[in-house]
Write a protein that holds these residues in place. Structure first.
Motif, mmCIF file in Angstrom:
data_model
loop_
_atom_site.group_PDB
_atom_site.id
_atom_site.type_symbol
_atom_site.label_atom_id
_atom_site.label_comp_id
_atom_site.label_asym_id
_atom_site.label_seq_id
_atom_site.Cartn_x
_atom_site.Cartn_y
_atom_site.Cartn_z
ATOM 1 N N THR A 186 27.592 70.827 57.934
ATOM 2 C CA THR A 186 27.411 71.727 56.786
ATOM 3 C C THR A 186 28.220 73.005 56.956
ATOM 4 N N ALA A 187 28.363 73.476 58.189
ATOM 5 C CA ALA A 187 29.151 74.690 58.423
ATOM 6 C C ALA A 187 30.610 74.466 58.046
ATOM 7 N N THR A 188 31.161 73.327 58.421
ATOM 8 C CA THR A 188 32.563 73.028 58.112
ATOM 9 C C THR A 188 32.757 72.781 56.619
ATOM 10 N N LEU A 189 31.832 72.057 55.998
ATOM 11 C CA LEU A 189 31.933 71.807 54.557
ATOM 12 C C LEU A 189 31.790 73.108 53.775
ATOM 13 N N SER A 190 30.943 74.017 54.246
ATOM 14 C CA SER A 190 30.775 75.304 53.578
ATOM 15 C C SER A 190 32.100 76.045 53.499
ATOM 16 N N GLN A 191 32.864 76.005 54.564
ATOM 17 C CA GLN A 191 34.177 76.660 54.571
ATOM 18 C C GLN A 191 35.130 75.990 53.578
ATOM 19 N N ALA A 192 35.091 74.652 53.529
ATOM 20 C CA ALA A 192 35.970 73.926 52.608
ATOM 21 C C ALA A 192 35.619 74.238 51.157
ATOM 22 N N LEU A 193 34.335 74.316 50.830
ATOM 23 C CA LEU A 193 33.916 74.635 49.464
ATOM 24 C C LEU A 193 34.202 76.099 49.121
ATOM 25 N N ALA A 194 34.022 76.981 50.097
ATOM 26 C CA ALA A 194 34.252 78.409 49.850
ATOM 27 C C ALA A 194 35.691 78.673 49.434
ATOM 28 N N ARG A 195 36.633 77.889 49.926
ATOM 29 C CA ARG A 195 38.045 78.070 49.559
ATOM 30 C C ARG A 195 38.303 77.661 48.116
ATOM 31 N N ARG A 196 37.361 76.967 47.492
ATOM 32 C CA ARG A 196 37.528 76.495 46.115
ATOM 33 C C ARG A 196 36.631 77.233 45.130
ATOM 34 N N MET A 197 35.834 78.181 45.612
ATOM 35 C CA MET A 197 34.842 78.829 44.772
ATOM 36 C C MET A 197 34.985 80.338 44.799
ATOM 37 N N ARG A 198 34.527 80.952 43.724
ATOM 38 C CA ARG A 198 34.496 82.421 43.685
ATOM 39 C C ARG A 198 33.381 82.943 44.581
ATOM 40 N N ASP A 199 32.219 82.331 44.487
ATOM 41 C CA ASP A 199 31.078 82.673 45.349
ATOM 42 C C ASP A 199 30.835 81.517 46.299
ATOM 43 N N GLY A 200 30.708 81.815 47.566
ATOM 44 C CA GLY A 200 30.518 80.772 48.563
ATOM 45 C C GLY A 200 29.205 80.046 48.392
ATOM 46 N N PRO A 201 29.105 78.814 48.906
ATOM 47 C CA PRO A 201 27.863 78.035 48.787
ATOM 48 C C PRO A 201 26.764 78.603 49.673
ATOM 49 N N VAL A 202 25.530 78.251 49.345
ATOM 50 C CA VAL A 202 24.361 78.647 50.134
ATOM 51 C C VAL A 202 23.945 77.456 50.996
ATOM 52 N N VAL A 203 23.876 77.658 52.292
ATOM 53 C CA VAL A 203 23.474 76.588 53.208
ATOM 54 C C VAL A 203 21.958 76.633 53.384
ATOM 55 N N LEU A 204 21.296 75.522 53.118
ATOM 56 C CA LEU A 204 19.847 75.416 53.241
ATOM 57 C C LEU A 204 19.492 74.777 54.581
ATOM 58 N N SER A 205 18.567 75.385 55.285
ATOM 59 C CA SER A 205 18.151 74.885 56.596
ATOM 60 C C SER A 205 16.869 74.086 56.477
ATOM 61 N N ALA A 206 16.865 72.893 57.022
ATOM 62 C CA ALA A 206 15.679 72.027 56.953
ATOM 63 C C ALA A 206 14.496 72.638 57.686
ATOM 64 N N GLY A 207 14.753 73.371 58.764
ATOM 65 C CA GLY A 207 13.662 73.929 59.556
ATOM 66 C C GLY A 207 13.426 75.406 59.335
ATOM 67 N N ALA A 208 13.928 75.948 58.225
ATOM 68 C CA ALA A 208 13.874 77.394 58.019
ATOM 69 C C ALA A 208 12.453 77.932 57.967
ATOM 70 N N ASP A 209 11.521 77.227 57.361
ATOM 71 C CA ASP A 209 10.153 77.730 57.239
ATOM 72 C C ASP A 209 9.185 77.023 58.178
ATOM 73 N N PHE A 210 9.724 76.474 59.278
ATOM 74 C CA PHE A 210 8.880 75.879 60.309
ATOM 75 C C PHE A 210 8.747 76.862 61.471
ATOM 76 N N ALA A 211 7.588 76.857 62.097
ATOM 77 C CA ALA A 211 7.377 77.712 63.264
ATOM 78 C C ALA A 211 8.042 77.074 64.482
ATOM 79 N N ASP A 212 8.991 77.809 65.076
ATOM 80 C CA ASP A 212 9.653 77.348 66.305
ATOM 81 C C ASP A 212 10.241 75.949 66.160
ATOM 82 N N ALA A 213 11.003 75.736 65.100
ATOM 83 C CA ALA A 213 11.635 74.424 64.908
ATOM 84 C C ALA A 213 12.650 74.185 66.026
ATOM 85 N N PRO A 214 12.639 73.011 66.630
ATOM 86 C CA PRO A 214 13.592 72.728 67.713
ATOM 87 C C PRO A 214 15.012 72.591 67.178
#
Length: 305
Positions: free
Chosen positions: A260-288
């Motif tokens: 997702t980090a690499t794709l984000s860079q590829a999409l950002a080069r084609r967009m005015r506003d860069g994409p938002v990366v969503l994390s699967a474990g963002a709202d988990f406590a101490d996600a591994p």
């Protein structure tokens, strides 16, 4: 009161073509936490041609291993299938068939024709999405009936009773629905999993309008991600130009973290506003760290969708 009836633990189970992954999630006073993430490789590749007894037995064996930690606990198990094997299409119709049976027949006929599956057993579902620009919107969903039967039998043989079986894109759409709803206009989500990538588009009413999954061809490095970014851009522009009030307010990315980090860079080069990366474990406590790699992000999305 409704919160008391929600399950305190659940499992998301991804069945890929070459491996399966299960995420066991528990909810307590501190929020959600990941109890365990397990992955099992498959000795044969699935979804290539018609299912065979060997494929079904191999899958059942892997499911039995991965389910050892949860199948006897009577937990809700939500199964996510590869997006390329489940077809989702929104049909724009002058008139909506009057009965549920006639709508089902139309969806089955249109999907079989569109995906050259005439004469094949299809497992279909449909949903009325309302109207746009004077056209009625009918969502159709279909999967290969033979494969779905084989998958269900393999789950039974492994002692696993799923609560839901759906395309990965549906689990992810449900997982991040509240985030998508916070945007004023429609949006798009590009997801990257180890074996496929998917583009999902929804309108300002948060209605699914397009979901297109593609097997990844194994192209590594920047060129592969550039090709995905280019196809996503073309498809989004085609959708926007197809209706008077269509718009895409923001583009999101989800999936395994390095990709997702690499794709984000590829999409950002084609967009005015860069994409938002969503994390699967963002709202988990101490996600591994494992929660962001392989099929774990999709398994987590399925577990809590």
């Amino acid at each position: 009161m409704e919160q008391a009836f929600l399950p305190r633990a659940s499992v998301g189970l991804v069945i890929g073509a070459e491996s399966i992954c299960a995420a066991h999630v528990v909810a307590d006073a501190d929020g959600r936490r990941v109890e365990e993430i397990r992955t099992e490789a498959l000795p044969v590749r699935l979804f290539g041609g018609a299912p065979t007894a060997t494929m079904q037995q191999a899958l059942a064996g892997a499911l039995e291993k991965i389910g050892a930690g949860f199948k006897d606990a009577y937990l809700p198990v939500h199964v996510a299938l590869p997006d390329p094997v489940i077809q989702l299409v929104v049909f724009e119709l002058e008139d909506l068939p009057k009965t549920k049976k006639s709508r089902a027949e139309l969806v089955r006929w249109r999907l079989a024709k569109e995906f050259h599956a005439e004469g094949q057993p299809l497992d279909c579902a449909h949903q009325d999405l309302g109207a746009e620009d004077g056209k009625r919107l009918l969502l159709g969903q279909a999967g290969d009936g033979a494969w779905l039967a084989a998958l269900k039998q393999a789950l039974r043989d492994a002692g696993i009773t799923p609560w839901t079986i759906n395309a990965g894109v549906c689990h992810r759409f449900n997982r991040f629905h509240d985030r998508f709803a916070s945007e004023a206009n429609g949006g798009a989500l590009v997801t990257l999993d180890p074996e496929w990538w998917t583009l999902t588009v929804w309108d300002r009413e948060i209605r699914l309008r397009l979901a297109r999954g593609r097997w990844r061809d194994g192209a590594a490095g920047n060129d592969g991600y550039e090709a995905i970014a280019a196809e996503a851009e073309r498809t989004i522009l085609s959708y926007v130009r197809g209706g008077v009030e269509r718009a895409i307010g923001r583009i999101f990315i989800a999936g395994e973290a390095p990709a997702t980090a690499t794709l984000s860079q590829a999409l950002a080069r084609r967009m005015r506003d860069g994409p938002v990366v969503l994390s699967a474990g963002a709202d988990f406590a101490d996600a591994p760290a494992a929660a962001e790699s392989g099929y774990a992000p999709l398994a987590l999305a399925a577990a809590v969708s």
